[in-house]
Scaffold this active site. Structure first.
Site, PDB file in Angstrom:
ATOM      1  CG  HIS A  78      -0.255  -0.070   2.537  1.00 23.50           C
ATOM      2  ND1 HIS A  78       0.190  -1.270   3.061  1.00 23.50           N
ATOM      3  CD2 HIS A  78       0.081   0.874   3.448  1.00 23.50           C
ATOM      4  CE1 HIS A  78       0.749  -1.053   4.236  1.00 23.50           C
ATOM      5  NE2 HIS A  78       0.712   0.242   4.501  1.00 23.50           N
ATOM      6  CG  LEU A  79       1.585   3.692  -3.006  1.00 22.08           C
ATOM      7  CD1 LEU A  79       1.356   4.508  -4.278  1.00 22.08           C
ATOM      8  CD2 LEU A  79       3.066   3.635  -2.694  1.00 22.08           C
ATOM      9  CG  HIS A  80       0.703   5.497   4.291  1.00 17.67           C
ATOM     10  ND1 HIS A  80      -0.099   5.459   5.413  1.00 17.67           N
ATOM     11  CD2 HIS A  80       1.435   4.349   4.314  1.00 17.67           C
ATOM     12  CE1 HIS A  80       0.147   4.344   6.090  1.00 17.67           C
ATOM     13  NE2 HIS A  80       1.074   3.655   5.443  1.00 17.67           N
TER      14      HIS A  80
HETATM   15  P1  AMP Z   1       1.612   0.672   7.521  1.00 15.97           P
HETATM   16  O1  AMP Z   1       2.087   1.001   8.901  1.00 15.97           O
HETATM   17  O2  AMP Z   1       2.365   1.389   6.442  1.00 15.97           O
HETATM   18  O3  AMP Z   1       1.527  -0.817   7.275  1.00 15.97           O
HETATM   19  O4  AMP Z   1       0.156   1.287   7.431  1.00 15.97           O
HETATM   20  C1  AMP Z   1      -0.998   0.577   7.698  1.00 15.97           C
HETATM   21  C2  AMP Z   1      -2.088   1.597   7.810  1.00 15.97           C
HETATM   22  O5  AMP Z   1      -3.330   0.935   7.685  1.00 15.97           O
HETATM   23  C3  AMP Z   1      -2.129   2.362   9.140  1.00 15.97           C
HETATM   24  O6  AMP Z   1      -1.986   3.749   8.875  1.00 15.97           O
HETATM   25  C4  AMP Z   1      -3.487   2.004   9.716  1.00 15.97           C
HETATM   26  O7  AMP Z   1      -4.100   3.103  10.382  1.00 15.97           O
HETATM   27  C5  AMP Z   1      -4.273   1.604   8.486  1.00 15.97           C
HETATM   28  N1  AMP Z   1      -5.380   0.678   8.680  1.00 15.97           N
HETATM   29  C6  AMP Z   1      -5.363  -0.495   9.341  1.00 15.97           C
HETATM   30  N2  AMP Z   1      -6.549  -1.108   9.257  1.00 15.97           N
HETATM   31  C7  AMP Z   1      -7.347  -0.301   8.503  1.00 15.97           C
HETATM   32  C8  AMP Z   1      -8.697  -0.364   8.041  1.00 15.97           C
HETATM   33  N3  AMP Z   1      -9.503  -1.407   8.348  1.00 15.97           N
HETATM   34  N4  AMP Z   1      -9.175   0.646   7.302  1.00 15.97           N
HETATM   35  C9  AMP Z   1      -8.375   1.697   6.989  1.00 15.97           C
HETATM   36  N5  AMP Z   1      -7.103   1.813   7.377  1.00 15.97           N
HETATM   37  C10 AMP Z   1      -6.590   0.834   8.122  1.00 15.97           C
END
Ligand code: AMP
Ligand code: ZN
Length: 118
Positions: A98-100
């Site tokens: 995923h991308l933020h």
């Molecule tokens: P990462 O730390 O880069 O793996 O980012 C994972 C992101 O996913 C975090 O910013 C979480 O807040 C987000 N996240 C986890 N579960 C969900 C969900 N069900 N819906 C939306 N975002 C989520």
């Protein structure tokens, strides 16, 4: 992957606020936003990370979704940061590529982090 939270979002098993989608990717709001605009972009198909033999068309679709998300969130002109956390040291907590896309406030200028700048 039946136990992957982002696969569940992609399958509609977990609700999400969709920002943009096409046949390859889905963009949805982060559940714990770190900025006024904080959207995630994922491929519909599960890949653990960018090194997981991701097809070229999927990588392209992820990047092409970035300006679409920026436009949808109203940060095209103000700017934004795109982050891909990868693996343990990268701080990846969800093992679905995923991308933020984060914006709506100033980011720290010296490091690629979520840290708020001045
Ligand atoms: P990462 O730390 O880069 O793996 O980012 C994972 C992101 O996913 C975090 O910013 C979480 O807040 C987000 N996240 C986890 N579960 C969900 C969900 N069900 N819906 C939306 N975002 C989520
Ligand atoms: Zn997945």
């Amino acid at each position: 992957m039946s136990d992957c939270v982002f696969c569940m979002v992609a399958n509609g098993e977990i609700p999400a606020t969709i920002v943009f989608e096409n046949e390859t990717v889905i963009a949805f709001e982060d559940i714990a936003p770190q900025a006024p605009a904080h959207t995630l972009i994922i491929p519909r198909v599960h890949y653990a990370h960018v090194g997981d033999d991701v097809p070229d068309d999927v990588l392209l679709a992820l990047m092409k979704a970035v300006p679409e998300v920026a436009a949808a969130k109203g940060v095209t002109e103000s700017g934004y940061r795109v982050i891909m956390n990868t693996g343990r040291d990268g701080g990846q907590t969800v093992n679905h590529l995923h991308l933020h896309v984060i914006g709506g406030r100033r980011m720290a200028e010296s490091m690629v982090t979520f840290t708020e700048g001045t």
